[in-house]
Design an enzyme around this catalytic site. Structure first.
Site, mmCIF file in Angstrom:
data_model
loop_
_atom_site.group_PDB
_atom_site.id
_atom_site.type_symbol
_atom_site.label_atom_id
_atom_site.label_comp_id
_atom_site.label_asym_id
_atom_site.label_seq_id
_atom_site.Cartn_x
_atom_site.Cartn_y
_atom_site.Cartn_z
ATOM 1 N N ALA A 73 0.902 -1.158 -0.139
ATOM 2 C CA ALA A 73 0.090 0.016 0.037
ATOM 3 C C ALA A 73 0.858 1.286 -0.011
ATOM 4 C CB ALA A 73 -0.918 0.108 1.247
ATOM 5 N N LEU A 77 1.734 5.964 5.793
ATOM 6 C CA LEU A 77 1.361 7.253 5.967
ATOM 7 C C LEU A 77 1.247 7.969 7.398
ATOM 8 C CD1 LEU A 77 -1.563 7.258 3.183
ATOM 9 C CD2 LEU A 77 0.569 8.565 3.101
ATOM 10 N N GLU A 123 6.627 2.050 -6.778
ATOM 11 C CA GLU A 123 7.909 2.493 -7.032
ATOM 12 C C GLU A 123 8.849 1.118 -6.586
ATOM 13 O OE1 GLU A 123 7.651 5.931 -4.018
ATOM 14 O OE2 GLU A 123 8.554 6.901 -5.641
ATOM 15 N N GLU A 143 -0.387 9.592 -4.508
ATOM 16 C CA GLU A 143 0.373 10.614 -3.996
ATOM 17 C C GLU A 143 -0.345 12.133 -4.206
ATOM 18 O OE1 GLU A 143 1.662 8.178 -5.432
ATOM 19 O OE2 GLU A 143 3.633 7.501 -4.580
ATOM 20 N N GLY A 151 8.429 9.905 -3.819
ATOM 21 C CA GLY A 151 9.629 10.034 -3.269
ATOM 22 C C GLY A 151 10.721 8.882 -3.288
#
Ligand code: 1HE
Length: 270
Positions: A73, A77, A123, A143, A151
């Site tokens: 996921a 966060l 990513e 994002e 990032g």
């Protein structure tokens, strides 16, 4: 397929957010934080880094997968809140180091994807060399919706796979691609039925492990660099790499084996 994967020992066994097993030349690294949908916390990114810079000597190919209903996921966060600007730069650079350790690992890495492959999960998948997707897999970059930016190397690696326009679409509109769409755009190389991803990924890793290590190294370390070079430099790098690979004893043995009729031919896959 018979699998005889055994738990890793030593340093790799101490990485509690990864489940790491080995079967001869293949290592299987499973993200093991299913309660948080394998979202990537600081300890998890650090453990991925540690794992990939400490691959045991015997390993010639790796498989990465995720435990539970989703591959990953993305960024955890809960850790993002209240990080200052300097901390944010260092955090991103920590992800870069970990995903570089995967992209430029000593051996090729196959990602087996299912469920959510989103944000930092995409990513991570993009830093692997081959992607296998189960039908359930889907790809997104939320994002934009979260008020942040990629990032973990996504802006560098994802456009190289699907192009700037498609990545912009994912980020600006919240669009999600399914497994078939991922295959159509070259993000994934294989789409398999749900539950069949690991078997496929391990079979590919076993096949990769039979290649000459220097050929695999040329593909994973030199090919992407040539792709980043101008034609003139790229051709020179290619010539140098080809000369290095050809002059290894491994290459000499394999070429002789073919010429003497002892090596496999190139045939259509069944
Ligand atoms: C999380 C996270 C997370 C789940 N960080 N805790 N990533 C996202 O924006 C994706 C956010 N997650 C989701 O959209 C959904 O969780 C899923 C579609 C992946 C899965 O849904 P579901 O229904 O199976 O699970 P859930 O109920 O949403 O989540 C289960 C638990 O995992 C829950 O915690 P709990 O304590 O309430 O049980 C969730 O809070 C937790 N969880 N995802 C933290 N991402 C280097 S830059 C990279 C930037 C990014 O990656 S941005 C994208 C972030």
């Amino acid at each position: 397929m018979t699998t005889t994967f055994q738990p890793a020992t030593g340093l790799l066994a101490s990485l509690d957010l990864l489940q790491i097993t080995l079967d001869g030349p293949v290592i299987h690294v499973r993200l093991n934080r299913p309660a948080k949908r394998n979202s990537i916390s600081d300890p998890l990114i650090q453990q991925l880094h540690t794992c990939f810079v400490n691959l045991p000597e015997q390993v010639k190919a790796a498989v990465v997968s995720g435990e539970g209903a989703h591959f990953c996921a993305g960024l955890d966060l809960s850790e993002l809140v209240e990080r200052d600007i300097g901390g944010a730069v260092l955090h991103s650079r920590m992800w870069h180091a970990a995903f570089d350790a995967i992209q430029f690992a000593r051996v090729p890495v196959v990602a087996v994807l299912h469920g959510a492959v989103v944000g930092g999960g995409l990513e991570l998948a993009s830093s692997c060399h081959i992607r296998v997707a189960e039908q359930s897999a889907y790809f997104g970059l939320p994002e934009g919706q979260r008020g942040i930016f990629v990032g973990g190397g996504g802006s560098v690696r994802i456009p190289r796979l699907i192009g700037v326009a498609r990545m912009s679409d994912l980020m600006l509109t919240g669009r999600v691609f399914d497994a078939q769409e991922g295959a159509q755009m070259g993000l994934v190389s294989y789409v398999v039925a749900d539950g069949a991803g690991l078997e496929k990924g391990i079979a590919l890793a076993r096949r990769i492990a039979t290649n000459a290590p220097m050929s695999n190294y040329a593909v994973t370390h030199v090919l992407p660099r040539i792709a980043d070079q101008a034609q003139s430099e790229g051709l020179m790098t290619e010539a140098l790499m080809a000369a290095v690979a050809e002059s290894t004893p491994d290459a000499q043995d394999r070429l002789r084996a073919f010429l003497e009729g002892r090596a496999g031919k190139v045939v259509k896959s069944s």
